[in-house]
Design a protein around this motif. Sequence first.
Motif, PDB file in Angstrom:
ATOM      1  N   ALA A  67       0.814  -1.216   0.000  1.00  0.00           N
ATOM      2  CA  ALA A  67       0.000   0.000   0.000  1.00  0.00           C
ATOM      3  C   ALA A  67       0.843   1.258   0.000  1.00  0.00           C
ATOM      4  O   ALA A  67       0.385   2.327  -0.443  1.00  0.00           O
ATOM      5  N   THR A  68       2.085   1.167   0.489  1.00  0.00           N
ATOM      6  CA  THR A  68       2.941   2.360   0.523  1.00  0.00           C
ATOM      7  C   THR A  68       3.507   2.716  -0.856  1.00  0.00           C
ATOM      8  O   THR A  68       3.872   3.868  -1.095  1.00  0.00           O
ATOM      9  N   ILE A  69       3.583   1.740  -1.741  1.00  0.00           N
ATOM     10  CA  ILE A  69       4.233   1.959  -3.039  1.00  0.00           C
ATOM     11  C   ILE A  69       3.558   3.053  -3.862  1.00  0.00           C
ATOM     12  O   ILE A  69       4.243   3.965  -4.360  1.00  0.00           O
ATOM     13  N   PRO A  70       2.218   3.037  -4.028  1.00  0.00           N
ATOM     14  CA  PRO A  70       1.602   4.136  -4.782  1.00  0.00           C
ATOM     15  C   PRO A  70       1.763   5.488  -4.111  1.00  0.00           C
ATOM     16  O   PRO A  70       1.846   6.523  -4.796  1.00  0.00           O
ATOM     17  N   ILE A  71       1.822   5.514  -2.784  1.00  0.00           N
ATOM     18  CA  ILE A  71       2.029   6.785  -2.079  1.00  0.00           C
ATOM     19  C   ILE A  71       3.391   7.358  -2.435  1.00  0.00           C
ATOM     20  O   ILE A  71       3.519   8.550  -2.766  1.00  0.00           O
ATOM     21  N   VAL A  72       4.409   6.504  -2.395  1.00  0.00           N
ATOM     22  CA  VAL A  72       5.764   6.948  -2.736  1.00  0.00           C
ATOM     23  C   VAL A  72       5.816   7.398  -4.193  1.00  0.00           C
ATOM     24  O   VAL A  72       6.425   8.435  -4.516  1.00  0.00           O
ATOM     25  N   ALA A  73       5.172   6.651  -5.079  1.00  0.00           N
ATOM     26  CA  ALA A  73       5.173   7.000  -6.504  1.00  0.00           C
ATOM     27  C   ALA A  73       4.534   8.365  -6.742  1.00  0.00           C
ATOM     28  O   ALA A  73       5.047   9.178  -7.521  1.00  0.00           O
ATOM     29  N   ILE A  74       3.425   8.634  -6.072  1.00  0.00           N
ATOM     30  CA  ILE A  74       2.736   9.909  -6.233  1.00  0.00           C
ATOM     31  C   ILE A  74       3.609  11.062  -5.739  1.00  0.00           C
ATOM     32  O   ILE A  74       3.724  12.102  -6.400  1.00  0.00           O
ATOM     33  N   VAL A  75       4.242  10.877  -4.586  1.00  0.00           N
ATOM     34  CA  VAL A  75       5.092  11.938  -4.037  1.00  0.00           C
ATOM     35  C   VAL A  75       6.311  12.160  -4.932  1.00  0.00           C
ATOM     36  O   VAL A  75       6.755  13.296  -5.124  1.00  0.00           O
ATOM     37  N   CYS A  76       6.846  11.097  -5.508  1.00  0.00           N
ATOM     38  CA  CYS A  76       7.961  11.244  -6.450  1.00  0.00           C
ATOM     39  C   CYS A  76       7.546  12.089  -7.656  1.00  0.00           C
ATOM     40  O   CYS A  76       8.289  12.975  -8.094  1.00  0.00           O
ATOM     41  N   LEU A  77       6.364  11.815  -8.186  1.00  0.00           N
ATOM     42  CA  LEU A  77       5.865  12.579  -9.334  1.00  0.00           C
ATOM     43  C   LEU A  77       5.660  14.046  -8.970  1.00  0.00           C
ATOM     44  O   LEU A  77       6.008  14.949  -9.746  1.00  0.00           O
ATOM     45  N   ILE A  78       5.114  14.286  -7.780  1.00  0.00           N
ATOM     46  CA  ILE A  78       4.907  15.669  -7.333  1.00  0.00           C
ATOM     47  C   ILE A  78       6.245  16.388  -7.197  1.00  0.00           C
ATOM     48  O   ILE A  78       6.394  17.541  -7.618  1.00  0.00           O
ATOM     49  N   SER A  79       7.234  15.707  -6.634  1.00  0.00           N
ATOM     50  CA  SER A  79       8.548  16.321  -6.437  1.00  0.00           C
ATOM     51  C   SER A  79       9.197  16.703  -7.757  1.00  0.00           C
ATOM     52  O   SER A  79       9.839  17.749  -7.877  1.00  0.00           O
ATOM     53  N   MET A  80       9.020  15.864  -8.773  1.00  0.00           N
ATOM     54  CA  MET A  80       9.597  16.164 -10.085  1.00  0.00           C
ATOM     55  C   MET A  80       8.869  17.312 -10.769  1.00  0.00           C
ATOM     56  O   MET A  80       9.478  18.169 -11.395  1.00  0.00           O
ATOM     57  N   ASN A  81       7.546  17.352 -10.618  1.00  0.00           N
ATOM     58  CA  ASN A  81       6.775  18.418 -11.244  1.00  0.00           C
ATOM     59  C   ASN A  81       7.005  19.762 -10.566  1.00  0.00           C
ATOM     60  O   ASN A  81       6.934  20.808 -11.221  1.00  0.00           O
ATOM     61  N   LEU A  82       7.281  19.743  -9.275  1.00  0.00           N
ATOM     62  CA  LEU A  82       7.570  20.986  -8.556  1.00  0.00           C
ATOM     63  C   LEU A  82       9.044  21.365  -8.643  1.00  0.00           C
ATOM     64  O   LEU A  82       9.435  22.438  -8.185  1.00  0.00           O
ATOM     65  N   ALA A  83       9.851  20.479  -9.230  1.00  0.00           N
ATOM     66  CA  ALA A  83      11.285  20.723  -9.415  1.00  0.00           C
ATOM     67  C   ALA A  83      11.981  21.085  -8.100  1.00  0.00           C
ATOM     68  O   ALA A  83      12.789  22.017  -8.038  1.00  0.00           O
ATOM     69  N   VAL A  84      11.675  20.333  -7.040  1.00  0.00           N
ATOM     70  CA  VAL A  84      12.357  20.568  -5.773  1.00  0.00           C
ATOM     71  C   VAL A  84      13.759  19.956  -5.830  1.00  0.00           C
ATOM     72  O   VAL A  84      14.015  19.023  -6.594  1.00  0.00           O
ATOM     73  N   ASP A  85      14.639  20.481  -5.037  1.00  0.00           N
ATOM     74  CA  ASP A  85      16.022  20.022  -5.020  1.00  0.00           C
ATOM     75  C   ASP A  85      16.087  18.536  -4.658  1.00  0.00           C
ATOM     76  O   ASP A  85      15.453  18.094  -3.703  1.00  0.00           O
ATOM     77  N   TYR A  86      16.822  17.764  -5.419  1.00  0.00           N
ATOM     78  CA  TYR A  86      16.996  16.316  -5.240  1.00  0.00           C
ATOM     79  C   TYR A  86      15.744  15.509  -5.606  1.00  0.00           C
ATOM     80  O   TYR A  86      15.761  14.281  -5.529  1.00  0.00           O
ATOM     81  N   ASP A  87      14.672  16.163  -5.963  1.00  0.00           N
ATOM     82  CA  ASP A  87      13.396  15.583  -6.408  1.00  0.00           C
ATOM     83  C   ASP A  87      13.156  14.143  -5.940  1.00  0.00           C
ATOM     84  O   ASP A  87      13.182  13.861  -4.757  1.00  0.00           O
ATOM     85  N   TYR A  88      12.930  13.204  -6.872  1.00  0.00           N
ATOM     86  CA  TYR A  88      12.521  11.851  -6.467  1.00  0.00           C
ATOM     87  C   TYR A  88      13.623  11.086  -5.739  1.00  0.00           C
ATOM     88  O   TYR A  88      13.336  10.143  -4.977  1.00  0.00           O
ATOM     89  N   HIS A  89      14.890  11.477  -5.941  1.00  0.00           N
ATOM     90  CA  HIS A  89      15.987  10.814  -5.222  1.00  0.00           C
ATOM     91  C   HIS A  89      15.779  10.965  -3.712  1.00  0.00           C
ATOM     92  O   HIS A  89      15.920  10.009  -2.946  1.00  0.00           O
TER      93      HIS A  89
END
Length: 260
Positions: free
Chosen positions: A164-186
């Motif tokens: 159940a945690t996997i889709p949560i992590v995937a969604i947050v990774c996508l948000i981080s990339m779209n917001l271009a935060v430092d270190y994004d999905y890493h």
Amino acid sequence: MKVHNYKTKNNIEQAEDTTCGTCRKITLNGIGLLSGAQLKYIAFISMLIDHTNKTLLYPYLDGGIISAVSDVFDVLGRIAFPIFIYMLVEGYFHTRNKWRYLGMLLIFGVISEIPYDMFSSGVFFEWNANNIMFTLAMVLAMIWIIDVLRKKMEKLPKAVWFIATIPIVAIVCLISMNLAVDYDYHAILIGYFLYIFHEKSAIAIPFCYLAMFKEPWALLGFGLTLTYNGKRGRQNKLVNYLFYPVHMLILGIIRMCLGL
């Protein structure tokens, strides 16, 4: 970054009463040598070296001595981030007020944004890049959600919660990339692994390293997290938060004045 004073039953073993008074038992959580304050100040120095390198040395790389110094600074500069995100996850488990913790990260994210843009881009506003405080806030929110879910699903097999945690992590990774935060999905993946393997840092490190494979020298920072002794150490909370925007503001002013 926020660090709290605590010890847990699975935390780092203290010095043993043996014939070697300085011997320490090595566990899956490392060997306790440095306090949170000491690790944090190492990270501050590393970050300052890295940012100075990018601001003042990169524009003058010529293949000579400046390039050699810059290469050394690149290595030393990779130490900071693993320590900061490790301390963020540790802080999550022991902060008295998670809402306040998250709020402080967001507030200083806003405060740091103009200094970050000045330092990294030489302009006052750059909408295509956002500073690390927002990244850390996203990691904190993610592991908080996952932790609440774990408690609600504690009667179910642990594998169900993990899936159940996997889709949560995937969604947050996508948000981080779209917001271009430092270190994004890493950063998101590293925070997740540090949460999953909390109190088993030695197991978490290979996964964290794979999530940051483009920065091989980050292994130095991950290695230093194994020296954490579980103690807060003497530190000033305001200095911890202000160091990030203030040093970038100074470097940003220098960069813009020199036209770099």
